[in-house]
Design a protein around this motif. Structure first.
Motif, PDB file in Angstrom:
ATOM      1  N   ALA A  57      58.208  19.373  55.701  1.00 32.53           N
ATOM      2  CA  ALA A  57      59.434  19.099  56.441  1.00 32.53           C
ATOM      3  C   ALA A  57      59.197  19.446  57.905  1.00 32.53           C
ATOM      4  CB  ALA A  57      60.581  19.943  55.879  1.00 32.53           C
ATOM      5  N   ASP A  58      59.690  18.634  58.803  1.00 32.12           N
ATOM      6  CA  ASP A  58      59.595  18.889  60.244  1.00 32.12           C
ATOM      7  C   ASP A  58      60.846  19.666  60.641  1.00 32.12           C
ATOM      8  OD1 ASP A  58      58.998  18.875  62.930  1.00 32.12           O
ATOM      9  OD2 ASP A  58      59.352  16.728  63.211  1.00 32.12           O
ATOM     10  N   LEU A  59      60.729  20.987  60.687  1.00 27.57           N
ATOM     11  CA  LEU A  59      61.881  21.845  60.931  1.00 27.57           C
ATOM     12  C   LEU A  59      62.233  21.918  62.410  1.00 27.57           C
ATOM     13  CD1 LEU A  59      60.981  24.819  58.552  1.00 27.57           C
ATOM     14  CD2 LEU A  59      62.245  22.717  58.041  1.00 27.57           C
ATOM     15  N   ASN A  60      63.509  22.073  62.694  1.00 25.32           N
ATOM     16  CA  ASN A  60      64.000  22.230  64.062  1.00 25.32           C
ATOM     17  C   ASN A  60      63.997  23.714  64.399  1.00 25.32           C
ATOM     18  OD1 ASN A  60      65.523  22.516  66.405  1.00 25.32           O
ATOM     19  ND2 ASN A  60      66.890  20.828  65.877  1.00 25.32           N
ATOM     20  N   GLY A  61      62.938  24.158  65.071  1.00 22.59           N
ATOM     21  CA  GLY A  61      62.778  25.567  65.407  1.00 22.59           C
ATOM     22  C   GLY A  61      63.925  26.127  66.230  1.00 22.59           C
ATOM     23  N   LYS A  62      64.380  25.370  67.203  1.00 18.04           N
ATOM     24  CA  LYS A  62      65.503  25.827  68.045  1.00 18.04           C
ATOM     25  C   LYS A  62      66.753  26.060  67.208  1.00 18.04           C
ATOM     26  CE  LYS A  62      63.923  25.256  72.433  1.00 18.04           C
ATOM     27  NZ  LYS A  62      63.620  26.392  73.246  1.00 18.04           N
ATOM     28  N   ALA A  63      67.057  25.114  66.322  1.00 21.17           N
ATOM     29  CA  ALA A  63      68.244  25.248  65.475  1.00 21.17           C
ATOM     30  C   ALA A  63      68.125  26.440  64.527  1.00 21.17           C
ATOM     31  CB  ALA A  63      68.469  23.967  64.680  1.00 21.17           C
ATOM     32  N   LEU A  64      66.889  26.823  64.194  1.00 19.17           N
ATOM     33  CA  LEU A  64      66.657  27.964  63.317  1.00 19.17           C
ATOM     34  C   LEU A  64      66.569  29.283  64.084  1.00 19.17           C
ATOM     35  CD1 LEU A  64      64.123  26.259  60.927  1.00 19.17           C
ATOM     36  CD2 LEU A  64      66.354  27.184  60.281  1.00 19.17           C
ATOM     37  N   PHE A 109      40.128  30.339  73.160  1.00 18.58           N
ATOM     38  CA  PHE A 109      41.138  29.876  72.214  1.00 18.58           C
ATOM     39  C   PHE A 109      42.456  29.626  72.918  1.00 18.58           C
ATOM     40  CE2 PHE A 109      38.180  31.962  69.384  1.00 18.58           C
ATOM     41  CZ  PHE A 109      38.166  31.130  68.277  1.00 18.58           C
ATOM     42  N   MET A 110      43.165  28.614  72.431  1.00 14.25           N
ATOM     43  CA  MET A 110      44.541  28.342  72.853  1.00 14.25           C
ATOM     44  C   MET A 110      45.403  28.526  71.618  1.00 14.25           C
ATOM     45  SD  MET A 110      46.725  26.776  75.249  1.00 14.25           S
ATOM     46  CE  MET A 110      45.732  25.680  76.193  1.00 14.25           C
ATOM     47  N   LEU A 111      46.411  29.391  71.736  1.00 10.70           N
ATOM     48  CA  LEU A 111      47.323  29.656  70.637  1.00 10.70           C
ATOM     49  C   LEU A 111      48.708  29.146  70.992  1.00 10.70           C
ATOM     50  CD1 LEU A 111      46.405  33.410  69.964  1.00 10.70           C
ATOM     51  CD2 LEU A 111      45.270  31.362  69.080  1.00 10.70           C
ATOM     52  N   LYS A 112      49.326  28.443  70.079  1.00 12.49           N
ATOM     53  CA  LYS A 112      50.733  28.056  70.242  1.00 12.49           C
ATOM     54  C   LYS A 112      51.545  29.049  69.425  1.00 12.49           C
ATOM     55  CE  LYS A 112      54.178  24.498  69.410  1.00 12.49           C
ATOM     56  NZ  LYS A 112      54.457  23.218  68.766  1.00 12.49           N
ATOM     57  N   CYS A 113      52.414  29.762  70.098  1.00 15.17           N
ATOM     58  CA  CYS A 113      53.212  30.802  69.459  1.00 15.17           C
ATOM     59  C   CYS A 113      54.690  30.470  69.571  1.00 15.17           C
ATOM     60  CB  CYS A 113      52.973  32.154  70.138  1.00 15.17           C
ATOM     61  SG  CYS A 113      51.238  32.616  70.264  1.00 15.17           S
ATOM     62  N   VAL A 114      55.457  30.802  68.542  1.00 16.83           N
ATOM     63  CA  VAL A 114      56.908  30.667  68.599  1.00 16.83           C
ATOM     64  C   VAL A 114      57.524  32.003  68.221  1.00 16.83           C
ATOM     65  CG1 VAL A 114      56.906  28.187  68.092  1.00 16.83           C
ATOM     66  CG2 VAL A 114      57.142  29.827  66.231  1.00 16.83           C
ATOM     67  N   ALA A 115      58.673  32.283  68.820  1.00 18.02           N
ATOM     68  CA  ALA A 115      59.375  33.537  68.555  1.00 18.02           C
ATOM     69  C   ALA A 115      60.867  33.319  68.747  1.00 18.02           C
ATOM     70  CB  ALA A 115      58.880  34.637  69.489  1.00 18.02           C
ATOM     71  N   PRO A 116      61.677  34.152  68.106  1.00 21.07           N
ATOM     72  CA  PRO A 116      63.127  34.018  68.285  1.00 21.07           C
ATOM     73  C   PRO A 116      63.573  34.331  69.708  1.00 21.07           C
ATOM     74  CG  PRO A 116      62.608  35.576  66.514  1.00 21.07           C
ATOM     75  CD  PRO A 116      61.326  35.140  67.111  1.00 21.07           C
ATOM     76  N   ASP A 117      62.849  35.240  70.370  1.00 23.22           N
ATOM     77  CA  ASP A 117      63.233  35.633  71.731  1.00 23.22           C
ATOM     78  C   ASP A 117      62.010  36.171  72.458  1.00 23.22           C
ATOM     79  OD1 ASP A 117      62.941  38.405  70.901  1.00 23.22           O
ATOM     80  OD2 ASP A 117      64.907  38.174  69.954  1.00 23.22           O
TER      81      ASP A 117
END
Length: 163
Positions: A57-64, A109-117
């Motif tokens: 599933a392609d989740l909407n990270g912003k909405a989550l 290395f290039m890392l793509k990171c996501v976080a809530p804040d």
């Protein structure tokens, strides 16, 4: 990795599945113009050949609630293969890192990171990434916005067997 020869129907199947991984086999077979049993055999063969790695599933990270996306450029002290593999294994254990690419050039290395804040990302940066074994330098770039998101590959750029 040896490239598998694909015909026009294989490419149509891959295109349809890349656009909608939840499509039924019956609908897929109708869209590509073959009956359902051979369509399913082709899909299974594409999976077995490693061309289809899975269905997600392609989740909407912003909405989550994942408001922050950061690219981290990491330089290592040593580029010996064992050290590269050790770093990759460590990165694999960090949930905030969604993609890891080994690069050629000044950055290892290039890392793509996501976080809530931002605070969560800063905590990860200072407590995990920067002090990690063999890490010499880390430069980060916080994304402002994403203007394009196309998962998968541009299948229309491939040539088929008939061409």
């Amino acid at each position: 990795m040896k490239r598998v020869k694909l015909d026009a129907i294989d490419l149509q199947i891959l295109t349809e599945l890349q656009n909608d991984g939840r499509i039924t086999n019956v609908e897929l077979s109708e869209r590509v113009g073959i009956s359902a049993p051979p369509c399913l055999r082709r899909v299974r063969a594409l999976e077995k050949a490693g061309l289809i790695r899975g269905y997600h599933a392609d989740l909407n990270g912003k909405a989550l609630g994942f408001e922050v996306t950061v690219f981290a450029m990491v330089g290592l002290h040593s580029q010996a293969e064992a050290d590269l593999k050790a770093f990759e294994a460590l990165v694999g254990s960090w949930p905030l890192v969604r993609e890891c690419h080994m690069l050629n050039g000044e950055i290892d290395f290039m890392l793509k990171c996501v976080a809530p804040d931002l605070a969560t990302f800063q905590n990860f940066l200072t407590e995990k990434l920067t002090p990690a074994p063999n890490v010499a330098s880390v430069r980060t770039s916080l994304t402002i916005r994403q203007s394009k998101h196309l998962p998968g590959v541009p299948l229309e750029a491939l040539e088929t067997e008939e061409e």
